[in-house]
Write a protein that holds these residues in place. Sequence first.
Motif, short mmCIF file in Angstrom:
data_model
loop_
_atom_site.label_atom_id
_atom_site.label_comp_id
_atom_site.label_asym_id
_atom_site.label_seq_id
_atom_site.Cartn_x
_atom_site.Cartn_y
_atom_site.Cartn_z
N GLN A 79 -18.93 -33.09 18.10
CA GLN A 79 -17.67 -32.80 17.42
C GLN A 79 -17.33 -31.31 17.52
O GLN A 79 -16.16 -30.94 17.64
CB GLN A 79 -17.74 -33.24 15.95
N GLU A 82 -15.79 -30.80 20.87
CA GLU A 82 -14.42 -31.30 20.90
C GLU A 82 -13.47 -30.34 20.17
O GLU A 82 -12.36 -30.08 20.66
CB GLU A 82 -14.38 -32.69 20.27
N TRP A 191 -16.20 -36.19 29.83
CA TRP A 191 -15.75 -34.85 29.44
C TRP A 191 -14.28 -34.63 29.72
O TRP A 191 -13.58 -33.95 28.96
CB TRP A 191 -16.64 -33.79 30.10
N ASP A 193 -12.03 -36.90 29.44
CA ASP A 193 -11.34 -37.59 28.35
C ASP A 193 -11.32 -36.76 27.07
O ASP A 193 -10.46 -36.95 26.21
CB ASP A 193 -12.00 -38.94 28.07
N ARG A 194 -12.27 -35.85 26.94
CA ARG A 194 -12.32 -34.98 25.75
C ARG A 194 -11.58 -33.67 25.95
O ARG A 194 -11.69 -32.77 25.11
CB ARG A 194 -13.80 -34.75 25.37
#
Length: 524
Positions: A79, A82, A191, A193-194
């Motif tokens: 998290q 992100e 990664w 997608d993040r």
Amino acid sequence: MSEQWWRNAAIYQVYPRSFADANGDGIGDLAGVRARLSYLAELGVDAVWFNPWYPSPMADGGYDVADYRDVDPLFGTLQDAEKLIAEAAGHGIRTVVDVVPNHVSDRHPWFRAALAAAPGSPERELFHFREGRGAHGELPPNNWKSEFGGCPWTRVEDGQWYLHLFAAAQPDLNWDHPLVRREHEEILRFWFDRGAAGVRIDSAGLLAKDPALPDLVDGADPHPYLDRDDLHDIYRSWRAIADSYEHPRVLIGEIWVPDTERFARYLRPDEMHTAFNFDFLARPWDAAQLRASIDATLAAHAPVGAPATWVLCNHDVTRTVTRYGRADTRFDFSAKTFGTPTDLALGLRRARAAALLTLALPGSLYLYQGEELGLPEVEDLPLDRLQDPMHFRSGGTDPGRDGCRVPLPWSGQEQPFGFSPDGAKEPWLPQPADWSHLTVAAQSADPESILALYRTGIRLRRELRGEFGWLPDAPDGVLAFRRGDTRCLVNLSAPPLPLDGEVLLASGPLTDGLLPADTAVWLR
């Protein structure tokens, strides 16, 4: 910036454990980076590339990855990563993550399963397990050498050997196996997608091996494990994934390939976008040598339409200020020894001039953390604090790479210089006691500091969009070129040069309107 932001970006390299420590354990973390994003925004960089932050036993500074889809507790949580990617984007800064496809950690679930399985099992097919040579299999399967020195083979309890081109804790993957390829394609998507804007590909020229794993013969062509043609299909599949996103992601290769024509093959339109230019980094502080490297680099990139990259230092290389202060100013791993005499004042002058040189060249720039502060290599680290396997595998003769990985000094008069909060544990590597003048705070207050030079240079660099061309009649020892209506002159070794034009930026004092040696200037 456009979708092709990477073509002329300034990209900052963060070595996470040495950038900023938020929780006080003496090790840098992602919360520390998040707290310093305004610093990176003020510096003016377009993107940040992070060395590995994955769960790892840290046998090689995180390049021994146990899980590619998480963050090591040393650095925070997934998290946190992100949040960092999102908050950096809010500052206009893209994030590039490191992927390490050649090998995994010996604690990776795949390798643990391979050790538990029998010879010839499917689990072992994901790696390079072989029987040894000799009457009882007691000799390694071939004569290869580890990138870290010594033998790249380790024998396991049942008598087989496994290949590791780096440390024994980093077993090489078998890239002929479809599961290895599929797994890394999914890691890229994870990664991307993040929000990661791209990946830096570690040891990108080593993945493919000759299935026979033959002995290495000098001059062998093709090489049994370096720069093999099989690699290009791998990177074409990665490029298709990167291009499938609404905002295409970027592939950046770490490729040590001396042949410029073969190097350029990785940069064809359906493969990588850019790759590190190690030839330029390795050259000495010599006008003819640097010009030859610039010419060769631009010539190699032109046929494939890829931008050149310029880098002076990274987490594996002797710091620029130290390297340029020595009698031998080139970089070569084999030349690294303890106790090399260094003139740091001379090295700093040259590093400042080199900054303006690289900032003015066409293409993208990579800036390793601390270079903008003019940090020197720390060469007197206590031996019991060293962690780099290159040092240990050399039997102690190679000082290793820890000296360029010492935590950054942010503020204050004594260690930890703002790297950690008050009352924290001592930094994982000790900082020199005399670094107070090198802190971000001290240099931010000094308009003549190298930090001020980098901030101004990165800002002005955005205006350098014209064609590159060498200026005629430059004296020996001088690099002189044009970018549009701006001229860059770098005096490496000539007598002071008269200047003609408005001075936009100079790396050091100009005496009576003359450009002295080891100084660079931008003119309009």
